[in-house]
Design a protein around this motif. Sequence first.
Motif, mmCIF file in Angstrom:
data_model
loop_
_atom_site.group_PDB
_atom_site.id
_atom_site.type_symbol
_atom_site.label_atom_id
_atom_site.label_comp_id
_atom_site.label_asym_id
_atom_site.label_seq_id
_atom_site.Cartn_x
_atom_site.Cartn_y
_atom_site.Cartn_z
ATOM 1 N N GLY A 1 2.176 40.599 -35.193
ATOM 2 C CA GLY A 1 2.376 39.370 -35.942
ATOM 3 C C GLY A 1 1.061 38.800 -36.441
ATOM 4 N N LEU A 2 0.036 38.827 -35.595
ATOM 5 C CA LEU A 2 -1.269 38.305 -36.011
ATOM 6 C C LEU A 2 -1.851 39.103 -37.168
ATOM 7 C CD1 LEU A 2 -2.870 37.432 -32.571
ATOM 8 C CD2 LEU A 2 -2.391 35.865 -34.449
ATOM 9 N N SER A 3 -1.489 40.370 -37.227
ATOM 10 C CA SER A 3 -2.056 41.211 -38.280
ATOM 11 C C SER A 3 -1.358 41.000 -39.617
ATOM 12 C CB SER A 3 -1.963 42.686 -37.873
ATOM 13 O OG SER A 3 -0.642 43.154 -38.032
ATOM 14 N N VAL A 4 -0.162 40.438 -39.581
ATOM 15 C CA VAL A 4 0.553 40.277 -40.850
ATOM 16 C C VAL A 4 0.623 38.828 -41.303
ATOM 17 C CG1 VAL A 4 1.962 42.294 -40.363
ATOM 18 C CG2 VAL A 4 2.829 40.021 -39.797
ATOM 19 N N VAL A 5 0.430 37.907 -40.366
ATOM 20 C CA VAL A 5 0.519 36.504 -40.750
ATOM 21 C C VAL A 5 -0.771 36.107 -41.468
ATOM 22 C CG1 VAL A 5 -0.530 35.371 -38.776
ATOM 23 C CG2 VAL A 5 1.457 34.339 -39.880
ATOM 24 N N PRO B 1 -3.133 28.054 -39.492
ATOM 25 C CA PRO B 1 -3.613 27.850 -38.116
ATOM 26 C C PRO B 1 -2.482 27.660 -37.119
ATOM 27 C CG PRO B 1 -4.028 25.917 -39.481
ATOM 28 C CD PRO B 1 -3.534 26.974 -40.399
ATOM 29 N N VAL B 2 -1.404 27.016 -37.499
ATOM 30 C CA VAL B 2 -0.306 26.788 -36.556
ATOM 31 C C VAL B 2 0.318 28.107 -36.130
ATOM 32 C CG1 VAL B 2 1.911 25.670 -36.223
ATOM 33 C CG2 VAL B 2 0.143 24.547 -37.588
ATOM 34 N N ALA B 3 0.648 28.940 -37.125
ATOM 35 C CA ALA B 3 1.262 30.226 -36.799
ATOM 36 C C ALA B 3 0.314 31.077 -35.969
ATOM 37 C CB ALA B 3 1.662 30.951 -38.080
ATOM 38 N N ARG B 4 -0.950 31.101 -36.345
ATOM 39 C CA ARG B 4 -1.906 31.931 -35.603
ATOM 40 C C ARG B 4 -2.038 31.450 -34.164
ATOM 41 N NH1 ARG B 4 -4.205 35.680 -38.645
ATOM 42 N NH2 ARG B 4 -5.299 36.418 -36.801
#
Lengths: 167, 167
Positions: A109-113, A117-120
């Motif tokens: 998920g981190l690689s595609v988002v 900042p909230v999502a990360r």
Amino acid sequence: MATIDEFIENAGLYYERLGLSRTAGRIIGCLLADTDQAADAPGLRERLGVAKSSLSVALRQLEQSGLVERYRPTRGRRDHYRLADDVFGRAFRAKMTEFDAFTELAEQGLSVVGQDPVARARLELMRDMYAFMAREFPKLLDEWEQQRSPDAARAVDTTADGSGKPA
Amino acid sequence: MATIDEFIENAGLYYERLGLSRTAGRIIGCLLADTDQAADAPGLRERLGVAKSSLSVALRQLEQSGLVERYRPTRGRRDHYRLADDVFGRAFRAKMTEFDAFTELAEQGLSVVGQDPVARARLELMRDMYAFMAREFPKLLDEWEQQRSPDAARAVDTTADGSGKPA
DNA sequence: CTAGTTGTTCGGATCGTTCCGAACAACTAG
DNA sequence: CTAGTTGTTCGGAACGATCCGAACAACTAG
């Protein structure tokens, strides 16, 4: 008050929720409750009332996941089955792989988002939490083993060398 | 390198293995990755390509299990959805109920099995082990909460009082 | 080699779950 | 009150998983 058949049926339901098939769970229930140390295919077949083929695939499934061991008595004609010595430990460890899976999912998920900042932050929290659990849970298992019996680890190791216990 | 759609699909698969439905898992993946803080039904519908009715039941399922919260912006016409602040903690605690279930299963087994010492010892071991896990795992969660941030517990409490975060 | 037993594999049938589209209920704006 | 929008519920269809019975392979005893 419950009967042994109800217990077996419940075991089937519970282990089904864990990802096994229904009959595989019932087999585990059978091996758990039945006092007969030498469980074989005809016995299970009579107790559970399932086809021979269903037993075959379920037992293979259980054997490959390490929950049930298959052995053949000396000069015997048919296979017998028993629960692995550390059935529950194995079940725990199998479930534990979910932690790693979700850690990887978070990393994906981190690689595609984007850079939001909230999502990360949320995905990083997810990754760190599951990594923490994957790291700490085995310690809990060790702690249990030691609390149960100081030389439990040694006992497990000796049974893992492949020498069958039963006569 | 993966796309966002692949991540969502993976989330669907992973959470399906946890007992949720496929679309419920994909919704979680959507809420995890999508930077849009204000996810609503039409947005999810377009992103996931599922029917309105499927969204309704999946979102209800997620809401009742406490993983997703539903809120309506002031003077808004449609509901919006967001992940609960402690999604992962809730998922863990939900999974944890399995420990109690298996403890009870072991006790039921002890009540129906005879006096065979081997079977009884194994069932007692099962009962004690799951009880141990049910007792120790919450401590692990607390430990994590404290390690992450000393006042995480307080933060969780304040968000649980019902006051919605987003504008 | 033959006969009998044990375990596996395969095709068809059954069961449960999930999903979709349509009808329905609840609510808001004008 | 009317029209439009949003969320829920229901019946039927489609999918996947499991199970069963029969044919098959592997092995043993005599």
